[in-house]
Motif scaffolding. Structure first.
Motif, mmCIF file in Angstrom:
data_model
loop_
_atom_site.group_PDB
_atom_site.id
_atom_site.type_symbol
_atom_site.label_atom_id
_atom_site.label_comp_id
_atom_site.label_asym_id
_atom_site.label_seq_id
_atom_site.Cartn_x
_atom_site.Cartn_y
_atom_site.Cartn_z
ATOM 1 N N ILE A 54 0.806 -1.172 -0.027
ATOM 2 C CA ILE A 54 0.033 0.055 -0.056
ATOM 3 C C ILE A 54 0.811 1.169 0.163
ATOM 4 O O ILE A 54 1.906 1.381 0.687
ATOM 5 C CB ILE A 54 -0.684 -0.085 1.056
ATOM 6 C CG1 ILE A 54 -1.886 -1.182 1.043
ATOM 7 C CG2 ILE A 54 -1.549 1.335 1.198
ATOM 8 C CD1 ILE A 54 -2.686 -1.322 2.503
ATOM 9 N N TRP A 55 0.644 2.231 -0.744
ATOM 10 C CA TRP A 55 1.162 3.502 -1.069
ATOM 11 C C TRP A 55 -0.050 4.769 -0.715
ATOM 12 O O TRP A 55 -0.857 4.643 -1.357
ATOM 13 C CB TRP A 55 1.941 3.846 -2.438
ATOM 14 C CG TRP A 55 2.648 4.997 -2.355
ATOM 15 C CD1 TRP A 55 2.356 6.140 -1.735
ATOM 16 C CD2 TRP A 55 3.602 5.226 -3.313
ATOM 17 N NE1 TRP A 55 3.202 6.987 -2.238
ATOM 18 C CE2 TRP A 55 4.146 6.586 -3.226
ATOM 19 C CE3 TRP A 55 4.132 4.455 -4.131
ATOM 20 C CZ2 TRP A 55 5.028 7.211 -3.952
ATOM 21 C CZ3 TRP A 55 5.294 4.880 -4.787
ATOM 22 C CH2 TRP A 55 5.707 6.392 -4.757
ATOM 23 N N ILE A 56 0.033 5.491 0.542
ATOM 24 C CA ILE A 56 -0.724 6.309 0.703
ATOM 25 C C ILE A 56 -0.129 7.734 0.569
ATOM 26 O O ILE A 56 0.847 7.849 1.307
ATOM 27 C CB ILE A 56 -1.570 6.184 2.130
ATOM 28 C CG1 ILE A 56 -2.308 4.693 1.935
ATOM 29 C CG2 ILE A 56 -2.490 7.335 2.256
ATOM 30 C CD1 ILE A 56 -2.923 4.532 3.330
ATOM 31 N N GLU A 57 -0.465 8.740 -0.185
ATOM 32 C CA GLU A 57 0.156 10.092 -0.374
ATOM 33 C C GLU A 57 -0.860 11.084 -0.042
ATOM 34 O O GLU A 57 -1.857 11.194 -0.470
ATOM 35 C CB GLU A 57 0.587 10.218 -1.639
ATOM 36 C CG GLU A 57 1.404 11.571 -1.578
ATOM 37 C CD GLU A 57 2.326 11.390 -3.012
ATOM 38 O OE1 GLU A 57 2.771 12.741 -3.342
ATOM 39 O OE2 GLU A 57 2.407 10.516 -3.579
ATOM 40 N N LEU A 58 -0.850 11.726 1.356
ATOM 41 C CA LEU A 58 -1.561 12.857 1.534
ATOM 42 C C LEU A 58 -1.282 13.919 0.720
ATOM 43 O O LEU A 58 -0.076 14.527 0.410
ATOM 44 C CB LEU A 58 -1.598 13.183 3.009
ATOM 45 C CG LEU A 58 -1.732 11.918 4.105
ATOM 46 C CD1 LEU A 58 -1.513 12.559 5.353
ATOM 47 C CD2 LEU A 58 -3.266 11.780 3.693
ATOM 48 N N ILE A 59 -2.310 14.814 0.260
ATOM 49 C CA ILE A 59 -2.287 16.006 -0.728
ATOM 50 C C ILE A 59 -2.893 17.351 0.218
ATOM 51 O O ILE A 59 -3.801 17.280 0.657
ATOM 52 C CB ILE A 59 -3.307 15.821 -1.869
ATOM 53 C CG1 ILE A 59 -3.130 14.445 -2.591
ATOM 54 C CG2 ILE A 59 -3.109 16.860 -2.812
ATOM 55 C CD1 ILE A 59 -1.690 14.307 -3.058
ATOM 56 N N THR A 60 -1.927 18.202 0.220
ATOM 57 C CA THR A 60 -2.454 19.405 0.892
ATOM 58 C C THR A 60 -3.185 20.194 -0.180
ATOM 59 O O THR A 60 -2.964 20.487 -1.365
ATOM 60 C CB THR A 60 -1.099 20.241 1.298
ATOM 61 O OG1 THR A 60 -0.166 20.616 -0.001
ATOM 62 C CG2 THR A 60 -0.234 19.599 2.309
ATOM 63 N N GLY A 61 -4.364 20.929 0.508
ATOM 64 C CA GLY A 61 -4.979 21.706 -0.169
ATOM 65 C C GLY A 61 -4.695 23.333 -0.133
ATOM 66 O O GLY A 61 -3.529 23.427 -0.459
ATOM 67 N N SER A 62 -5.800 23.918 0.095
ATOM 68 C CA SER A 62 -5.407 25.312 -0.062
ATOM 69 C C SER A 62 -4.997 25.885 1.377
ATOM 70 O O SER A 62 -4.526 27.236 1.572
ATOM 71 C CB SER A 62 -6.752 25.928 -0.440
ATOM 72 O OG SER A 62 -7.912 25.606 0.646
ATOM 73 N N ARG A 63 -4.725 25.053 2.415
ATOM 74 C CA ARG A 63 -4.218 25.342 3.566
ATOM 75 C C ARG A 63 -2.757 25.598 3.491
ATOM 76 O O ARG A 63 -2.021 24.920 4.251
ATOM 77 C CB ARG A 63 -4.663 24.516 4.752
ATOM 78 C CG ARG A 63 -6.050 24.912 4.821
ATOM 79 C CD ARG A 63 -6.698 23.933 6.162
ATOM 80 N NE ARG A 63 -8.123 24.273 6.468
ATOM 81 C CZ ARG A 63 -8.830 23.458 7.159
ATOM 82 N NH1 ARG A 63 -8.269 22.438 7.901
ATOM 83 N NH2 ARG A 63 -10.081 23.557 7.082
ATOM 84 N N LYS A 64 -2.187 26.631 2.912
ATOM 85 C CA LYS A 64 -0.817 26.671 2.759
ATOM 86 C C LYS A 64 -0.535 28.115 3.212
ATOM 87 O O LYS A 64 -1.372 28.988 3.299
ATOM 88 C CB LYS A 64 -0.411 26.813 1.141
ATOM 89 C CG LYS A 64 -0.550 25.294 0.583
ATOM 90 C CD LYS A 64 0.091 25.036 -0.751
ATOM 91 C CE LYS A 64 -0.774 26.213 -1.532
ATOM 92 N NZ LYS A 64 -0.226 26.045 -3.043
ATOM 93 N N THR A 65 0.739 28.291 3.675
ATOM 94 C CA THR A 65 1.138 29.641 4.340
ATOM 95 C C THR A 65 0.975 30.610 3.276
ATOM 96 O O THR A 65 0.454 31.771 3.579
ATOM 97 C CB THR A 65 2.624 29.516 4.782
ATOM 98 O OG1 THR A 65 2.891 28.466 5.600
ATOM 99 C CG2 THR A 65 3.111 30.835 5.440
ATOM 100 N N SER A 66 1.287 30.541 2.070
ATOM 101 C CA SER A 66 1.109 31.720 1.045
ATOM 102 C C SER A 66 -0.440 32.088 0.779
ATOM 103 O O SER A 66 -0.686 33.259 0.845
ATOM 104 C CB SER A 66 1.577 31.393 -0.284
ATOM 105 O OG SER A 66 0.975 30.116 -0.761
#
Length: 194
Positions: free
Chosen positions: A16-28
């Motif tokens: 299994i490979w799970i990759e979390l994706i960051t959305g619009s909650r970025k510092t910029s």
């Protein structure tokens, strides 16, 4: 073998490979939403103070700004900026674009999940069979500044290409190639470069 990567927020085992994706909650995004809110609030206060003839902001004397046309224009920019700032804050609150990619070799299934805007399609969930994956594709795109950006796609038989990386991730070509090679090896599919 289990590996957990902090910088790319992924979890891997042999199956299994799970990759979390960051959305619009970025510092910029937080910075731009905050700056836009303060700037548009300032414009609106200056426009309002020129209409009222009183200083609502002590930095700018309202007598120097005539309501027609400068005060009206500043009020318009302030209102427009507040709408754009509200939009940015809503995307941050809803965390639009976040989710995960899960590749399960044991069951032969790939699941791609993303959060969207509220409404009928708030949850975007794709479930694909691994046998339908034709290849992992690296494509070169150019942004508005004529910079070359590498984007990683998963080519699906009969459905086209599904993007796995965003154009604003700022991954180096080496990191994209590394990720493509590891994913192609994990899925046992070839890599294509366009």
């Amino acid at each position: 073998m289990i590996s957990i990567g902090d910088e790319d927020m992924s979890w891997r085992s042999e199956r299994i490979w799970i990759e979390l994706i960051t959305g619009s909650r970025k510092t910029s995004n937080f910075c731009w939403a905050f700056i836009l809110f303060l700037g548009s609030l300032g414009f609106l206060l200056v426009g309002t103070s020129s209409y009222l003839g009183r200083n609502l902001i002590s930095l700018f004397p309202s007598q120097q700004i005539i309501f027609f046309p400068q005060g009206i224009v500043m009020s318009f920019y302030g209102i427009a900026g507040l709408f754009i700032s509200s939009y940015l804050w809503c995307t941050i609150l809803w965390n639009v674009g976040s989710g995960y990619d899960r590749f399960d070799r044991k069951e032969g299934i790939v699941c791609i999940f993303r959060w969207g805007f509220p409404g009928k399609n708030r949850r975007i969930f794709l479930r694909l069979l691994m046998k339908d994956i034709q290849s992992i594709r690296i494509a070169v795109k150019e942004d508005i500044y004529a910079r070359r950006i590498l984007v990683l796609y998963m080519e699906i038989r009969g459905q086209g290409a599904i993007p796995l990386t965003r154009t604003d991730e700022n991954l180096t070509p080496r990191e994209i190639e590394q990720k493509a090679a590891e994913l192609a090896y994990f899925l046992r599919v070839p890599i294509e470069v366009f």
